[in-house]
Design a protein around this motif. Structure first.
Motif, mmCIF file in Angstrom:
data_model
loop_
_atom_site.group_PDB
_atom_site.id
_atom_site.type_symbol
_atom_site.label_atom_id
_atom_site.label_comp_id
_atom_site.label_asym_id
_atom_site.label_seq_id
_atom_site.Cartn_x
_atom_site.Cartn_y
_atom_site.Cartn_z
ATOM 1 N N SER A 55 -7.465 -42.689 6.923
ATOM 2 C CA SER A 55 -6.572 -43.256 5.905
ATOM 3 C C SER A 55 -5.729 -42.141 5.303
ATOM 4 C CB SER A 55 -7.398 -43.948 4.808
ATOM 5 O OG SER A 55 -8.248 -42.995 4.198
ATOM 6 N N ALA A 56 -4.629 -42.517 4.705
ATOM 7 C CA ALA A 56 -3.722 -41.548 4.085
ATOM 8 C C ALA A 56 -4.392 -40.938 2.858
ATOM 9 C CB ALA A 56 -2.429 -42.232 3.690
ATOM 10 N N PRO A 57 -4.131 -39.664 2.573
ATOM 11 C CA PRO A 57 -4.741 -39.050 1.386
ATOM 12 C C PRO A 57 -4.188 -39.668 0.111
ATOM 13 C CG PRO A 57 -3.160 -37.560 2.394
ATOM 14 C CD PRO A 57 -3.304 -38.737 3.312
ATOM 15 N N THR A 58 -5.038 -39.700 -0.881
ATOM 16 C CA THR A 58 -4.660 -40.278 -2.165
ATOM 17 C C THR A 58 -4.224 -39.159 -3.101
ATOM 18 O OG1 THR A 58 -6.477 -41.796 -1.778
ATOM 19 C CG2 THR A 58 -5.422 -41.911 -3.915
ATOM 20 N N ILE A 59 -3.071 -39.318 -3.726
ATOM 21 C CA ILE A 59 -2.560 -38.318 -4.659
ATOM 22 C C ILE A 59 -2.858 -38.815 -6.070
ATOM 23 C CG2 ILE A 59 -0.508 -37.123 -5.490
ATOM 24 C CD1 ILE A 59 0.664 -37.510 -2.692
ATOM 25 N N LEU A 60 -3.598 -37.978 -6.779
ATOM 26 C CA LEU A 60 -3.972 -38.359 -8.135
ATOM 27 C C LEU A 60 -2.991 -37.752 -9.130
ATOM 28 C CD1 LEU A 60 -7.810 -37.762 -7.846
ATOM 29 C CD2 LEU A 60 -6.577 -39.924 -7.665
#
Length: 106
Positions: A18-23
């Motif tokens: 899955s695509a990385p999540t940017i917090l």
């Protein structure tokens, strides 16, 4: 006997990526460094081709290529001639030594 033996098939389940999540930062403080992505400006594209061949430059290029072929051919022929002369002189030396040895036995 001549049929290939393959290893058994992998039975592990396929992984999904899955695509990385940017917090986002929770609190925006005034002295916190927040980097912005750098996007370089696109390079200008020239309207003309990289090499422009005129009639004179084409003629010079053809003459240079012909001269290069003549020089390389001359070098190769001279090397072949040197090998031929060396082989002939070795053959003459072999015949001379052989005649000396045979005349020495008589």
């Amino acid at each position: 006997m001549f049929t290939p033996k393959y290893p058994p098939q992998d039975t592990a389940p396929a992984r999904t990526i899955s695509a990385p999540t940017i917090l986002a930062p929770a609190v925006s403080a005034p002295n916190v460094y927040s980097p912005t992505p750098y996007v370089p400006a696109p390079a200008p594209v020239p309207n003309r081709p990289a090499v422009q061949l005129t009639a004179g430059s084409t003629l010079a290029l053809a003459a240079g290529g012909g001269a290069l072929v003549l020089v390389v051919g001359t070098v190769l022929v001279s090397m072949l001639l040197a090998v031929a002369i060396t082989a002939a002189s070795v053959a003459v030396c072999a015949v001379t030594v052989r005649s000396i040895l045979t005349s020495d036995r008589r």
